[in-house]
Design an enzyme around this catalytic site. Structure first.
Site, mmCIF file in Angstrom:
data_model
loop_
_atom_site.group_PDB
_atom_site.id
_atom_site.type_symbol
_atom_site.label_atom_id
_atom_site.label_comp_id
_atom_site.label_asym_id
_atom_site.label_seq_id
_atom_site.Cartn_x
_atom_site.Cartn_y
_atom_site.Cartn_z
ATOM 1 N N HIS A 236 0.825 -1.218 0.000
ATOM 2 C CA HIS A 236 0.000 0.000 0.000
ATOM 3 C C HIS A 236 0.853 1.260 0.000
ATOM 4 O O HIS A 236 0.507 2.261 0.649
ATOM 5 C CB HIS A 236 -0.961 0.012 1.188
ATOM 6 C CG HIS A 236 -1.644 -1.293 1.405
ATOM 7 N ND1 HIS A 236 -2.545 -1.824 0.502
ATOM 8 C CD2 HIS A 236 -1.529 -2.212 2.398
ATOM 9 C CE1 HIS A 236 -2.968 -2.992 0.935
ATOM 10 N NE2 HIS A 236 -2.361 -3.256 2.084
ATOM 11 N N CYS A 237 1.967 1.220 -0.704
ATOM 12 C CA CYS A 237 2.893 2.360 -0.770
ATOM 13 C C CYS A 237 3.357 2.778 0.621
ATOM 14 O O CYS A 237 3.563 3.965 0.891
ATOM 15 C CB CYS A 237 2.263 3.539 -1.509
ATOM 16 S SG CYS A 237 1.696 3.147 -3.163
#
Length: 202
Positions: A158-159
């Site tokens: 998720h970055c």
């Protein structure tokens, strides 16, 4: 949720269009005028200059100073339509709906054996997102089984790989809720998550 730029007091604020039901590849960068006045353009092209001479260039007024070349007109019009649509619903109404679904989902998910939920239990500090893991089941496997049931979640970093390191996990699963989701959607996800527990004998 509603955002008050004056209350935030920030220099810059950015958001992407696709998170607001708009087109991909377009977003908004808000900045304080006094900050923009002191900055030089980072791209060159039509409309961002007032005058060009052999040894000097004069930048155009804001916002043109930072709008080099042909703008992404079609996507900006699409984003404008999305903003009008969401404004018509009301940001407070959207926030209330997301929080009701999130609270309902948290309650149902917490009853599933083996599920670990991340984030604060304080609903006032949460968004319409639940990050979670099944013990000993990789998030990609969880996402695949849910996908087989027609349930779309996201799995991975998720970055936020630094956060993954802090949590000491390889990745997480993430369910997100929006104005088009219903309690029935949550119930379908719960049923699918219970199937994950059965498949992996948790």
């Amino acid at each position: 949720m509603p955002v008050d730029m004056q209350r935030l007091g920030c220099d810059f604020f950015a958001f992407s269009g696709h998170k607001m039901m708009g087109p991909t590849g377009v977003g908004v960068l808000w900045a304080r005028r006094d900050v923009l006045d002191t900055m030089v353009p980072f791209q060159g092209g039509g409309d961002m200059i007032r005058e060009v001479h052999k040894h000097e260039t004069t930048w155009n007024d804001l916002p043109y100073k930072f709008e080099a070349g042909t703008p992404n007109i079609a996507d900006v019009v699409g984003l404008g339509a999305a903003i009008d649509y969401l404004t018509g619903i009301g940001m407070e109404n959207m926030r209330r709906h997301e929080m009701e679904l999130t609270e309902y989902a948290l309650g149902r998910m917490s009853a599933i054996k083996g599920v670990e939920i991340y984030g604060t239990p304080d609903m006032k500090k949460r968004g319409g997102v639940i990050s979670f893991n099944f013990h000993d089941v990789h998030p990609h496997d969880v996402a695949q089984l849910l996908d087989d049931d027609g349930i779309a979640i996201r799995s991975g970093h998720h970055c936020a790989q630094v956060l993954m390191e802090r949590l000491d996990v390889a990745a997480t699963s993430r369910a997100s809720f929006y104005i088009y989701n219903t309690r029935q959607d949550v119930d379908a996800m719960i049923e699918s998550l219970e199937n994950v527990a059965r498949v992996f004998k948790i």
